[in-house]
Write a protein that holds these residues in place. Structure first.
Motif, PDB file in Angstrom:
ATOM      1  N   MET A  75      13.895 -67.034  -3.232  1.00 33.96           N
ATOM      2  CA  MET A  75      14.834 -67.199  -2.124  1.00 33.96           C
ATOM      3  C   MET A  75      16.110 -66.370  -2.303  1.00 33.96           C
ATOM      4  SD  MET A  75      12.974 -68.920  -0.245  1.00 33.96           S
ATOM      5  CE  MET A  75      14.108 -69.071   1.098  1.00 33.96           C
ATOM      6  N   LEU A  76      16.158 -65.511  -3.317  1.00 30.29           N
ATOM      7  CA  LEU A  76      17.331 -64.657  -3.534  1.00 30.29           C
ATOM      8  C   LEU A  76      17.732 -63.828  -2.312  1.00 30.29           C
ATOM      9  CD1 LEU A  76      17.057 -63.351  -7.194  1.00 30.29           C
ATOM     10  CD2 LEU A  76      18.938 -64.635  -6.183  1.00 30.29           C
ATOM     11  N   PRO A  77      16.795 -63.301  -1.514  1.00 27.13           N
ATOM     12  CA  PRO A  77      17.228 -62.551  -0.334  1.00 27.13           C
ATOM     13  C   PRO A  77      18.134 -63.358   0.600  1.00 27.13           C
ATOM     14  CG  PRO A  77      14.947 -62.061  -0.798  1.00 27.13           C
ATOM     15  CD  PRO A  77      15.345 -63.197  -1.722  1.00 27.13           C
ATOM     16  N   VAL A  78      17.983 -64.667   0.630  1.00 30.62           N
ATOM     17  CA  VAL A  78      18.853 -65.503   1.452  1.00 30.62           C
ATOM     18  C   VAL A  78      20.291 -65.445   0.929  1.00 30.62           C
ATOM     19  CG1 VAL A  78      19.294 -67.883   2.167  1.00 30.62           C
ATOM     20  CG2 VAL A  78      16.963 -67.029   2.117  1.00 30.62           C
ATOM     21  N   LEU A  79      20.447 -65.500  -0.397  1.00 28.88           N
ATOM     22  CA  LEU A  79      21.786 -65.409  -0.981  1.00 28.88           C
ATOM     23  C   LEU A  79      22.363 -64.009  -0.800  1.00 28.88           C
ATOM     24  CD1 LEU A  79      21.382 -67.425  -4.313  1.00 28.88           C
ATOM     25  CD2 LEU A  79      22.199 -68.227  -2.073  1.00 28.88           C
ATOM     26  N   LEU A  80      21.510 -62.992  -0.912  1.00 26.76           N
ATOM     27  CA  LEU A  80      21.972 -61.621  -0.706  1.00 26.76           C
ATOM     28  C   LEU A  80      22.452 -61.414   0.727  1.00 26.76           C
ATOM     29  CD1 LEU A  80      19.230 -59.715  -2.724  1.00 26.76           C
ATOM     30  CD2 LEU A  80      21.560 -60.256  -3.454  1.00 26.76           C
ATOM     31  N   TRP A  81      21.737 -61.988   1.680  1.00 28.71           N
ATOM     32  CA  TRP A  81      22.147 -61.924   3.081  1.00 28.71           C
ATOM     33  C   TRP A  81      23.504 -62.604   3.261  1.00 28.71           C
ATOM     34  CZ3 TRP A  81      22.792 -65.983   6.643  1.00 28.71           C
ATOM     35  CH2 TRP A  81      23.010 -65.579   7.964  1.00 28.71           C
ATOM     36  N   GLU A  82      23.688 -63.758   2.650  1.00 32.20           N
ATOM     37  CA  GLU A  82      24.946 -64.498   2.763  1.00 32.20           C
ATOM     38  C   GLU A  82      26.116 -63.700   2.182  1.00 32.20           C
ATOM     39  OE1 GLU A  82      27.017 -68.275   3.700  1.00 32.20           O
ATOM     40  OE2 GLU A  82      25.349 -67.128   4.484  1.00 32.20           O
ATOM     41  N   VAL A  83      25.918 -63.129   1.002  1.00 31.62           N
ATOM     42  CA  VAL A  83      26.961 -62.300   0.389  1.00 31.62           C
ATOM     43  C   VAL A  83      27.279 -61.111   1.286  1.00 31.62           C
ATOM     44  CG1 VAL A  83      27.448 -60.723  -1.527  1.00 31.62           C
ATOM     45  CG2 VAL A  83      26.478 -62.960  -1.997  1.00 31.62           C
ATOM     46  N   THR A  84      26.252 -60.488   1.835  1.00 31.43           N
ATOM     47  CA  THR A  84      26.443 -59.280   2.649  1.00 31.43           C
ATOM     48  C   THR A  84      27.202 -59.575   3.932  1.00 31.43           C
ATOM     49  OG1 THR A  84      24.423 -58.340   1.728  1.00 31.43           O
ATOM     50  CG2 THR A  84      25.274 -57.340   3.744  1.00 31.43           C
ATOM     51  N   VAL A 106      42.231 -70.892  13.281  1.00 28.33           N
ATOM     52  CA  VAL A 106      40.770 -70.993  13.318  1.00 28.33           C
ATOM     53  C   VAL A 106      40.140 -69.905  12.449  1.00 28.33           C
ATOM     54  CG1 VAL A 106      38.739 -70.868  14.812  1.00 28.33           C
ATOM     55  CG2 VAL A 106      40.778 -72.068  15.597  1.00 28.33           C
ATOM     56  N   THR A 107      40.657 -68.691  12.559  1.00 26.47           N
ATOM     57  CA  THR A 107      40.141 -67.602  11.726  1.00 26.47           C
ATOM     58  C   THR A 107      40.427 -67.872  10.264  1.00 26.47           C
ATOM     59  OG1 THR A 107      40.524 -66.089  13.566  1.00 26.47           O
ATOM     60  CG2 THR A 107      40.115 -65.099  11.417  1.00 26.47           C
ATOM     61  N   MET A 108      41.599 -68.412   9.962  1.00 25.69           N
ATOM     62  CA  MET A 108      41.942 -68.722   8.576  1.00 25.69           C
ATOM     63  C   MET A 108      41.010 -69.792   7.999  1.00 25.69           C
ATOM     64  SD  MET A 108      43.557 -67.645   6.249  1.00 25.69           S
ATOM     65  CE  MET A 108      44.859 -67.610   5.104  1.00 25.69           C
ATOM     66  N   GLU A 109      40.609 -70.753   8.801  1.00 28.50           N
ATOM     67  CA  GLU A 109      39.634 -71.762   8.346  1.00 28.50           C
ATOM     68  C   GLU A 109      38.301 -71.097   8.010  1.00 28.50           C
ATOM     69  OE1 GLU A 109      39.145 -74.992  11.108  1.00 28.50           O
ATOM     70  OE2 GLU A 109      41.313 -75.344  11.206  1.00 28.50           O
ATOM     71  N   THR A 110      37.886 -70.139   8.828  1.00 26.29           N
ATOM     72  CA  THR A 110      36.642 -69.412   8.570  1.00 26.29           C
ATOM     73  C   THR A 110      36.765 -68.566   7.310  1.00 26.29           C
ATOM     74  OG1 THR A 110      36.186 -69.377  10.936  1.00 26.29           O
ATOM     75  CG2 THR A 110      34.923 -67.858   9.573  1.00 26.29           C
ATOM     76  N   VAL A 111      37.923 -67.962   7.107  1.00 23.17           N
ATOM     77  CA  VAL A 111      38.161 -67.188   5.891  1.00 23.17           C
ATOM     78  C   VAL A 111      38.036 -68.102   4.672  1.00 23.17           C
ATOM     79  CG1 VAL A 111      39.932 -65.984   4.536  1.00 23.17           C
ATOM     80  CG2 VAL A 111      39.574 -65.393   6.933  1.00 23.17           C
ATOM     81  N   ALA A 112      38.685 -69.259   4.729  1.00 21.12           N
ATOM     82  CA  ALA A 112      38.636 -70.199   3.604  1.00 21.12           C
ATOM     83  C   ALA A 112      37.197 -70.617   3.307  1.00 21.12           C
ATOM     84  CB  ALA A 112      39.506 -71.415   3.903  1.00 21.12           C
ATOM     85  N   ALA A 113      36.426 -70.903   4.345  1.00 22.13           N
ATOM     86  CA  ALA A 113      35.026 -71.292   4.151  1.00 22.13           C
ATOM     87  C   ALA A 113      34.203 -70.127   3.615  1.00 22.13           C
ATOM     88  CB  ALA A 113      34.436 -71.802   5.467  1.00 22.13           C
ATOM     89  N   SER A 114      34.518 -68.920   4.049  1.00 21.95           N
ATOM     90  CA  SER A 114      33.752 -67.741   3.635  1.00 21.95           C
ATOM     91  C   SER A 114      34.056 -67.314   2.211  1.00 21.95           C
ATOM     92  CB  SER A 114      34.038 -66.568   4.576  1.00 21.95           C
ATOM     93  OG  SER A 114      33.589 -66.865   5.876  1.00 21.95           O
ATOM     94  N   LEU A 115      35.217 -67.660   1.689  1.00 21.45           N
ATOM     95  CA  LEU A 115      35.597 -67.222   0.357  1.00 21.45           C
ATOM     96  C   LEU A 115      34.778 -67.869  -0.757  1.00 21.45           C
ATOM     97  CD1 LEU A 115      39.455 -66.764   0.617  1.00 21.45           C
ATOM     98  CD2 LEU A 115      37.691 -65.004   0.369  1.00 21.45           C
ATOM     99  N   LEU A 116      34.016 -68.911  -0.438  1.00 16.34           N
ATOM    100  CA  LEU A 116      33.099 -69.490  -1.431  1.00 16.34           C
ATOM    101  C   LEU A 116      32.117 -68.434  -1.923  1.00 16.34           C
ATOM    102  CD1 LEU A 116      31.886 -71.963  -2.929  1.00 16.34           C
ATOM    103  CD2 LEU A 116      30.470 -72.320  -0.921  1.00 16.34           C
ATOM    104  N   VAL A 117      31.882 -67.428  -1.101  1.00 13.32           N
ATOM    105  CA  VAL A 117      30.924 -66.382  -1.444  1.00 13.32           C
ATOM    106  C   VAL A 117      31.362 -65.592  -2.684  1.00 13.32           C
ATOM    107  CG1 VAL A 117      31.764 -64.423  -0.079  1.00 13.32           C
ATOM    108  CG2 VAL A 117      29.320 -64.812  -0.297  1.00 13.32           C
ATOM    109  N   VAL A 118      32.611 -65.682  -3.082  1.00 11.37           N
ATOM    110  CA  VAL A 118      33.063 -64.927  -4.259  1.00 11.37           C
ATOM    111  C   VAL A 118      32.374 -65.384  -5.543  1.00 11.37           C
ATOM    112  CG1 VAL A 118      35.306 -64.347  -3.243  1.00 11.37           C
ATOM    113  CG2 VAL A 118      35.114 -66.326  -4.749  1.00 11.37           C
ATOM    114  N   ILE A 119      31.851 -66.611  -5.572  1.00 11.77           N
ATOM    115  CA  ILE A 119      31.151 -67.059  -6.786  1.00 11.77           C
ATOM    116  C   ILE A 119      29.707 -66.561  -6.830  1.00 11.77           C
ATOM    117  CG2 ILE A 119      32.623 -69.082  -7.057  1.00 11.77           C
ATOM    118  CD1 ILE A 119      30.217 -70.789  -6.132  1.00 11.77           C
ATOM    119  N   PHE A 120      29.141 -66.202  -5.691  1.00 10.23           N
ATOM    120  CA  PHE A 120      27.743 -65.783  -5.640  1.00 10.23           C
ATOM    121  C   PHE A 120      27.428 -64.614  -6.579  1.00 10.23           C
ATOM    122  CE2 PHE A 120      25.904 -67.593  -1.445  1.00 10.23           C
ATOM    123  CZ  PHE A 120      26.679 -68.735  -1.546  1.00 10.23           C
TER     124      PHE A 120
END
Length: 142
Positions: A75-84, A106-120
């Motif tokens: 399922m790694l391609p799913v994580l790669l898609w998310e990071v991309t 609203v955009t800042m909330e999306t940014v905060a949620a999206s920043l979890l991707v930094v651990i991927f």
């Protein structure tokens, strides 16, 4: 005893890395489950077009991450898609808004949620990705 999965040194993935991947899939599945399932179960009426698209994509991502608990490498391609997609969105959409001082709440909330991707990138086994998705011979076309 250190167990490795894969074929050849570049394609090996340690058991620890598999557990880290499973932890990542679990984190995403629980987080999305808390966010998405109540929206789906408790919705009253139809969604706007893009809200419906987003909710359905999140539900599909949730299901694939649940599957990733059992098959973390497949399922790694799913994580790669998310990071991309999150990286592209952060760079092309959020960064220019922030740089121009036009970032709304609203955009800042999306940014905060999206920043979890930094651990991927720290959890994804990049040698495995390179061995299986870059160097490995692709399937024939005809």
């Amino acid at each position: 005893m250190k167990e490795h999965i894969g074929n050849g040194s570049a394609g090996e993935v340690s058991l620890l890395r598999l557990y880290l991947l499973r932890g990542l899939y679990l984190l995403v599945a629980v987080g999305l489950g808390i966010q998405v399932w109540p929206e789906i179960i408790n919705r009253s009426g139809s969604w706007e077009l893009m809200e419906g698209v987003v909710q359905c994509m999140l539900l599909a991502f949730w299901a694939l991450c649940v599957l990733g608990l059992r098959y973390p490498l497949q399922m790694l391609p799913v994580l790669l898609w998310e990071v991309t997609w999150k990286s592209v969105w952060l760079i092309l959409v959020a960064l220019p808004l922030w740089a121009s001082g036009q970032m709304d709440d609203v955009t800042m909330e999306t940014v905060a949620a999206s920043l979890l991707v930094v651990i991927f990138p720290f959890i994804i086994p990049w040698r495995f990705v390179f061995a299986h998705y870059v160097r490995k011979r692709g399937e024939r076309w005809a």
